[in-house]
Write a protein that holds these residues in place. Structure first.
Motif, PDB file in Angstrom:
ATOM      1  N   CYS A  59       5.054  44.613 -26.130  1.00  0.00           N
ATOM      2  CA  CYS A  59       5.847  44.876 -24.930  1.00  0.00           C
ATOM      3  C   CYS A  59       6.292  43.564 -24.278  1.00  0.00           C
ATOM      4  O   CYS A  59       5.822  42.483 -24.629  1.00  0.00           O
ATOM      5  CB  CYS A  59       5.030  45.678 -23.921  1.00  0.00           C
ATOM      6  N   SER A  60       7.193  43.679 -23.330  1.00  0.00           N
ATOM      7  CA  SER A  60       7.564  42.519 -22.534  1.00  0.00           C
ATOM      8  C   SER A  60       7.801  42.955 -21.104  1.00  0.00           C
ATOM      9  O   SER A  60       8.236  44.078 -20.837  1.00  0.00           O
ATOM     10  CB  SER A  60       8.810  41.825 -23.098  1.00  0.00           C
ATOM     11  N   MET A  61       7.489  42.052 -20.179  1.00  0.00           N
ATOM     12  CA  MET A  61       7.784  42.277 -18.770  1.00  0.00           C
ATOM     13  C   MET A  61       8.643  41.135 -18.280  1.00  0.00           C
ATOM     14  O   MET A  61       8.363  39.965 -18.566  1.00  0.00           O
ATOM     15  CB  MET A  61       6.511  42.373 -17.944  1.00  0.00           C
ATOM     16  N   PHE A  62       9.711  41.475 -17.565  1.00  0.00           N
ATOM     17  CA  PHE A  62      10.597  40.428 -17.083  1.00  0.00           C
ATOM     18  C   PHE A  62      10.727  40.488 -15.570  1.00  0.00           C
ATOM     19  O   PHE A  62      10.602  41.539 -14.940  1.00  0.00           O
ATOM     20  CB  PHE A  62      11.985  40.535 -17.737  1.00  0.00           C
ATOM     21  N   PHE A  63      10.972  39.330 -14.997  1.00  0.00           N
ATOM     22  CA  PHE A  63      11.327  39.161 -13.594  1.00  0.00           C
ATOM     23  C   PHE A  63      12.639  38.388 -13.576  1.00  0.00           C
ATOM     24  O   PHE A  63      12.773  37.379 -14.275  1.00  0.00           O
ATOM     25  CB  PHE A  63      10.260  38.384 -12.834  1.00  0.00           C
ATOM     26  N   ALA A  64      13.605  38.846 -12.797  1.00  0.00           N
ATOM     27  CA  ALA A  64      14.918  38.209 -12.790  1.00  0.00           C
ATOM     28  C   ALA A  64      15.448  38.105 -11.372  1.00  0.00           C
ATOM     29  O   ALA A  64      15.237  39.001 -10.544  1.00  0.00           O
ATOM     30  CB  ALA A  64      15.902  38.990 -13.657  1.00  0.00           C
ATOM     31  N   GLU A  65      16.131  37.002 -11.104  1.00  0.00           N
ATOM     32  CA  GLU A  65      16.875  36.825  -9.865  1.00  0.00           C
ATOM     33  C   GLU A  65      18.341  36.674 -10.241  1.00  0.00           C
ATOM     34  O   GLU A  65      18.718  35.720 -10.932  1.00  0.00           O
ATOM     35  CB  GLU A  65      16.380  35.603  -9.099  1.00  0.00           C
ATOM     36  N   TYR A  66      19.172  37.640  -9.808  1.00  0.00           N
ATOM     37  CA  TYR A  66      20.550  37.745 -10.278  1.00  0.00           C
ATOM     38  C   TYR A  66      21.564  37.417  -9.191  1.00  0.00           C
ATOM     39  O   TYR A  66      21.320  37.599  -7.988  1.00  0.00           O
ATOM     40  CB  TYR A  66      20.864  39.185 -10.682  1.00  0.00           C
ATOM     41  N   GLN A  67      22.739  37.044  -9.675  1.00  0.00           N
ATOM     42  CA  GLN A  67      23.970  37.158  -8.916  1.00  0.00           C
ATOM     43  C   GLN A  67      24.935  37.911  -9.816  1.00  0.00           C
ATOM     44  O   GLN A  67      25.095  37.556 -10.987  1.00  0.00           O
ATOM     45  CB  GLN A  67      24.525  35.782  -8.550  1.00  0.00           C
ATOM     46  N   SER A  68      25.562  38.970  -9.298  1.00  0.00           N
ATOM     47  CA  SER A  68      26.411  39.816 -10.130  1.00  0.00           C
ATOM     48  C   SER A  68      27.724  40.084  -9.425  1.00  0.00           C
ATOM     49  O   SER A  68      27.821  40.028  -8.191  1.00  0.00           O
ATOM     50  CB  SER A  68      25.714  41.144 -10.453  1.00  0.00           C
ATOM     51  N   CYS A  69      28.744  40.418 -10.217  1.00  0.00           N
ATOM     52  CA  CYS A  69      30.047  40.701  -9.633  1.00  0.00           C
ATOM     53  C   CYS A  69      30.892  41.520 -10.587  1.00  0.00           C
ATOM     54  O   CYS A  69      30.593  41.634 -11.778  1.00  0.00           O
ATOM     55  CB  CYS A  69      30.789  39.416  -9.256  1.00  0.00           C
ATOM     56  N   SER A  70      31.949  42.088 -10.056  1.00  0.00           N
ATOM     57  CA  SER A  70      32.954  42.802 -10.831  1.00  0.00           C
ATOM     58  C   SER A  70      34.007  41.813 -11.317  1.00  0.00           C
ATOM     59  O   SER A  70      33.952  40.615 -11.019  1.00  0.00           O
ATOM     60  CB  SER A  70      33.613  43.887  -9.976  1.00  0.00           C
ATOM     61  N   ASP A  71      34.994  42.320 -12.042  1.00  0.00           N
ATOM     62  CA  ASP A  71      36.042  41.446 -12.567  1.00  0.00           C
ATOM     63  C   ASP A  71      36.814  40.726 -11.455  1.00  0.00           C
ATOM     64  O   ASP A  71      37.197  39.566 -11.606  1.00  0.00           O
ATOM     65  CB  ASP A  71      37.030  42.253 -13.417  1.00  0.00           C
ATOM     66  N   ASP A  72      37.038  41.413 -10.336  1.00  0.00           N
ATOM     67  CA  ASP A  72      37.813  40.773  -9.268  1.00  0.00           C
ATOM     68  C   ASP A  72      36.971  39.827  -8.412  1.00  0.00           C
ATOM     69  O   ASP A  72      37.501  39.139  -7.535  1.00  0.00           O
ATOM     70  CB  ASP A  72      38.480  41.821  -8.381  1.00  0.00           C
ATOM     71  N   MET A  73      35.665  39.784  -8.659  1.00  0.00           N
ATOM     72  CA  MET A  73      34.734  38.853  -8.013  1.00  0.00           C
ATOM     73  C   MET A  73      34.680  38.997  -6.495  1.00  0.00           C
ATOM     74  O   MET A  73      34.269  38.073  -5.792  1.00  0.00           O
ATOM     75  CB  MET A  73      35.075  37.397  -8.398  1.00  0.00           C
ATOM     76  N   HIS A  74      35.028  40.162  -5.970  1.00  0.00           N
ATOM     77  CA  HIS A  74      35.019  40.310  -4.507  1.00  0.00           C
ATOM     78  C   HIS A  74      33.607  40.187  -3.930  1.00  0.00           C
ATOM     79  O   HIS A  74      33.438  39.802  -2.772  1.00  0.00           O
ATOM     80  CB  HIS A  74      35.645  41.659  -4.106  1.00  0.00           C
ATOM     81  N   GLU A  75      32.603  40.499  -4.722  1.00  0.00           N
ATOM     82  CA  GLU A  75      31.224  40.403  -4.237  1.00  0.00           C
ATOM     83  C   GLU A  75      30.834  38.959  -3.902  1.00  0.00           C
ATOM     84  O   GLU A  75      29.931  38.728  -3.089  1.00  0.00           O
ATOM     85  CB  GLU A  75      30.253  40.955  -5.286  1.00  0.00           C
ATOM     86  N   MET A  76      31.509  37.997  -4.512  1.00  0.00           N
ATOM     87  CA  MET A  76      31.158  36.599  -4.281  1.00  0.00           C
ATOM     88  C   MET A  76      31.524  36.129  -2.877  1.00  0.00           C
ATOM     89  O   MET A  76      31.042  35.100  -2.411  1.00  0.00           O
ATOM     90  CB  MET A  76      31.844  35.712  -5.325  1.00  0.00           C
ATOM     91  N   ASP A  77      32.370  36.900  -2.200  1.00  0.00           N
ATOM     92  CA  ASP A  77      32.729  36.560  -0.821  1.00  0.00           C
ATOM     93  C   ASP A  77      31.695  37.047   0.191  1.00  0.00           C
ATOM     94  O   ASP A  77      31.792  36.733   1.374  1.00  0.00           O
ATOM     95  CB  ASP A  77      34.099  37.152  -0.467  1.00  0.00           C
TER      96      ASP A  77
END
Length: 267
Positions: A59-77
């Motif tokens: 098995c594996s266990m992961f911990f992740a810290e993300y930054q995510s966005c759509s194609d238009d990148m509006h989330e980055m604002d």
């Protein structure tokens, strides 16, 4: 006037949808622990359309810290729409004889990530996830070097679930996937009454443009709390193999239906 949006809530503009239209792009930092669990408990978690792996204990266990966005990148604002943390337990399996990974449990810190998970078949819960961060200056930070120490913790519903610690040992060029094999997930949306239809599908998540870098091997500690709940504790580590710390980027471009099925005697 028609209503718009990829996911609820639908509105005349579509601007209120909790999850935007794929593809979804991700950049993140990962702490991953490869470990051995009870093989019988692992196989008991598999849906009937998946077969046991050659080594069910891996098995594996992961911990992740993300930054995510759509194609238009509006989330980055607006970073609150882009940034979140996640932790999951991946177990090995086979589908029609080929290796896959199945997400037995997963926790996340944002509602849009929960919704995105249900769409993809990840069984997400809200959780509290903390991870050691790297900063360029000062004593209050580890560095990506031998002896660097990275702690991750997971809690949910007021309970501590997991504690992990990585101590970096050497750089690693060939970083393994944090998910094991290609993810095979179950999309499950129960019917409301006898006249409605239940959705129960095995799907493959379509990940592309995968890049991994800044990889380090590590000595790893992984401890499950007795407060975690018996179903989670069934996958607690018998032994810990190795840990990894790395950066990762990828794009999720929808998914592919593998087959529809039913759970016998699910209720």
């Amino acid at each position: 006037m028609s209503l718009k949006g990829f996911y609820l809530p639908l509105t005349p503009t579509g601007n209120s949808t909790l999850v935007g239209t794929p593809p979804w792009h991700f950049s993140g930092e990962f702490n991953v622990i490869k470990y051995k669990a009870n093989p019988e408990a692992v196989n008991a978690m598999l849906p009937p359309v998946l077969e046991p792996a050659d080594d069910p204990s891996a098995c594996s266990m992961f911990f992740a810290e993300y930054q995510s966005c759509s194609d238009d990148m509006h989330e980055m604002d607006d970073p609150i729409l882009a940034q979140y943390k996640e932790s999951g337990i991946m177990i090995p399996a086979k589908y029609k004889g080929k290796p896959v990974s199945f997400c037995a449990f997963i926790w996340t810190t944002k509602d849009f990530s929960v919704a995105r998970g249900y769409i993809q078949g990840y069984p997400k819960h809200l959780g509290e996830i903390e991870m050691t961060r790297v900063y360029n200056l000062g004593k209050a930070t580890p560095q990506l070097e031998e002896g660097g120490r990275f702690v991750s913790t997971l809690g949910s519903k007021g309970r501590r679930i997991v504690y992990s610690n990585l101590e970096l040992t050497k750089p690693c060029e060939n970083v393994p996937s944090p998910f094991g094999g290609p993810p095979a997930n179950v999309r499950l949306f129960p019917k409301l009454d006898n006249d409605s239809q239940e959705v129960c599908e095995l799907v493959r998540v379509n990940n592309r443009d995968i890049a991994r870098g800044d990889g380090w091997e590590a000595n790893a500690t992984l401890k499950f709390s007795e407060d975690a709940g018996e179903d989670i504790l069934a996958l607690a580590p018998i032994s810990v193999d190795k840990g990894y710390r790395f950066s990762m980027a990828f794009t999720v471009d929808g998914g592919t239906l593998l087959e529809r099925f039913e759970y016998a005697n699910r209720y």
